[in-house]
Design a protein around this motif. Sequence first.
Motif, short mmCIF file in Angstrom:
data_model
loop_
_atom_site.label_atom_id
_atom_site.label_comp_id
_atom_site.label_asym_id
_atom_site.label_seq_id
_atom_site.Cartn_x
_atom_site.Cartn_y
_atom_site.Cartn_z
N GLY A 145 2.83 3.64 -24.65
CA GLY A 145 3.18 4.91 -24.04
C GLY A 145 1.96 5.76 -23.75
O GLY A 145 1.86 6.39 -22.69
N GLU A 146 1.00 5.76 -24.67
CA GLU A 146 -0.23 6.52 -24.48
C GLU A 146 -1.04 5.95 -23.32
O GLU A 146 -1.61 6.70 -22.51
CB GLU A 146 -1.06 6.49 -25.77
N GLU A 147 -1.09 4.61 -23.24
CA GLU A 147 -1.84 3.97 -22.15
C GLU A 147 -1.20 4.28 -20.79
O GLU A 147 -1.89 4.55 -19.81
CB GLU A 147 -1.90 2.46 -22.38
N ILE A 148 0.12 4.23 -20.74
CA ILE A 148 0.81 4.53 -19.49
C ILE A 148 0.64 6.00 -19.13
O ILE A 148 0.39 6.34 -17.97
CB ILE A 148 2.31 4.16 -19.60
N ALA A 149 0.73 6.87 -20.12
CA ALA A 149 0.59 8.31 -19.87
C ALA A 149 -0.74 8.64 -19.23
O ALA A 149 -0.82 9.53 -18.38
CB ALA A 149 0.76 9.08 -21.19
N SER A 150 -1.79 7.93 -19.60
CA SER A 150 -3.12 8.22 -19.05
C SER A 150 -3.25 7.79 -17.60
O SER A 150 -4.21 8.17 -16.92
CB SER A 150 -4.20 7.52 -19.90
N ARG A 151 -2.28 7.02 -17.09
CA ARG A 151 -2.34 6.51 -15.72
C ARG A 151 -1.20 7.03 -14.84
O ARG A 151 -1.27 6.95 -13.63
CB ARG A 151 -2.31 4.98 -15.74
N ALA A 152 -0.16 7.54 -15.46
CA ALA A 152 1.08 7.85 -14.73
C ALA A 152 0.90 8.90 -13.65
O ALA A 152 1.51 8.80 -12.58
CB ALA A 152 2.16 8.30 -15.72
N VAL B 128 0.84 -1.20 0.00
CA VAL B 128 0.00 0.00 0.00
C VAL B 128 0.87 1.25 0.00
O VAL B 128 0.64 2.19 -0.76
CB VAL B 128 -0.94 0.01 1.22
N MET B 129 1.89 1.27 0.86
CA MET B 129 2.71 2.47 1.02
C MET B 129 3.62 2.73 -0.17
O MET B 129 3.85 3.88 -0.54
CB MET B 129 3.53 2.35 2.30
N ARG B 130 4.15 1.68 -0.79
CA ARG B 130 5.09 1.88 -1.90
C ARG B 130 4.40 1.91 -3.26
O ARG B 130 4.84 2.64 -4.16
CB ARG B 130 6.15 0.78 -1.90
N ILE B 131 3.34 1.11 -3.44
CA ILE B 131 2.72 0.96 -4.76
C ILE B 131 1.32 1.54 -4.79
O ILE B 131 0.97 2.31 -5.68
CB ILE B 131 2.68 -0.52 -5.19
N GLY B 132 0.49 1.16 -3.85
CA GLY B 132 -0.91 1.59 -3.89
C GLY B 132 -1.67 0.85 -4.97
O GLY B 132 -1.34 -0.29 -5.33
N ASP B 133 -2.70 1.48 -5.52
CA ASP B 133 -3.48 0.84 -6.59
C ASP B 133 -2.57 0.55 -7.78
O ASP B 133 -1.77 1.39 -8.19
CB ASP B 133 -4.63 1.75 -7.03
N LEU B 134 -2.74 -0.65 -8.34
CA LEU B 134 -1.92 -1.07 -9.48
C LEU B 134 -2.82 -1.33 -10.68
O LEU B 134 -3.41 -2.41 -10.80
CB LEU B 134 -1.14 -2.34 -9.12
N PRO B 135 -2.97 -0.36 -11.58
CA PRO B 135 -3.83 -0.56 -12.75
C PRO B 135 -3.18 -1.45 -13.80
O PRO B 135 -1.96 -1.55 -13.87
CB PRO B 135 -4.03 0.86 -13.28
N ASN C 67 -1.37 9.47 -11.58
CA ASN C 67 -2.03 9.02 -10.35
C ASN C 67 -1.52 7.70 -9.82
O ASN C 67 -2.04 7.22 -8.80
CB ASN C 67 -3.55 8.90 -10.60
N HIS C 68 -0.51 7.11 -10.48
CA HIS C 68 -0.07 5.77 -10.06
C HIS C 68 1.45 5.65 -10.13
O HIS C 68 2.07 6.00 -11.14
CB HIS C 68 -0.70 4.70 -10.94
N VAL C 69 2.03 5.15 -9.06
CA VAL C 69 3.48 4.90 -9.00
C VAL C 69 3.88 3.86 -10.05
O VAL C 69 4.95 3.96 -10.64
CB VAL C 69 3.87 4.41 -7.59
#
Length: 208
Positions: free
Chosen positions: A142-149, A122-129, A151-153
């Motif tokens: 790259g586009e898919e990752i950009a849309s999530r980056a 939880v502390m290092r990763i949190g939600d993992l899409p 808000n997500h580690v």
Amino acid sequence: MSTESQLRERLCEVGRRLYQRGLCPGTSGNLSARLEDTWLLTPTNSCLGELLPRDISLLDFEGNHLSGKKPSKESFMHLAYYQHRPEARAVVHLHSTYAVAVSCLQDLNADSCVPFITPYFVMRIGDLPVVPYLRPGDARLGEEIASRAANHVAVLLANHGPVVSGKTLDEAVNNAEELEEGLKVYFLLQDKKPMLLTPEQVEALRRM
């Protein structure tokens, strides 16, 4: 602030560490770290256990190759984090066994693919899409990752493996190792009934 030469040395050191742990077999995986106006990326078809500082690729933030060997064909995955997550100073992409195994499971929750079992996940990763499957090297990743980056580690590429960021190179590597261990625990508990962290416990950890 690390100098470019120091960062090149450190990329080689952590590459050997990850390779020795069996987290990047053969020539799989790639590492990058951000400088001020440029960034460093491991070369294409390179073994992370045998990197040489002078061979590491130097790129600008348009993705142009400036020096060193030819960069990984997956440079756009790293660039997506640098362009959309300002605090990201390093990115690790691995083909680590348990993360890949989980990425191949059906019916994963695309927004957060594993339940919270351990506090450090939880502390290092949190939600993992989960990023839908696209062939390795497909720029749409790259586009898919950009849309999530933002808000997500980290993200998990379906049938492929994780992409993990950090505020420093050491933090990115530690996050990647924590992700692998967390997914190993999850995978080993597949046919069991694990005691999950409660929503209240998760929220308390997030506040930390």
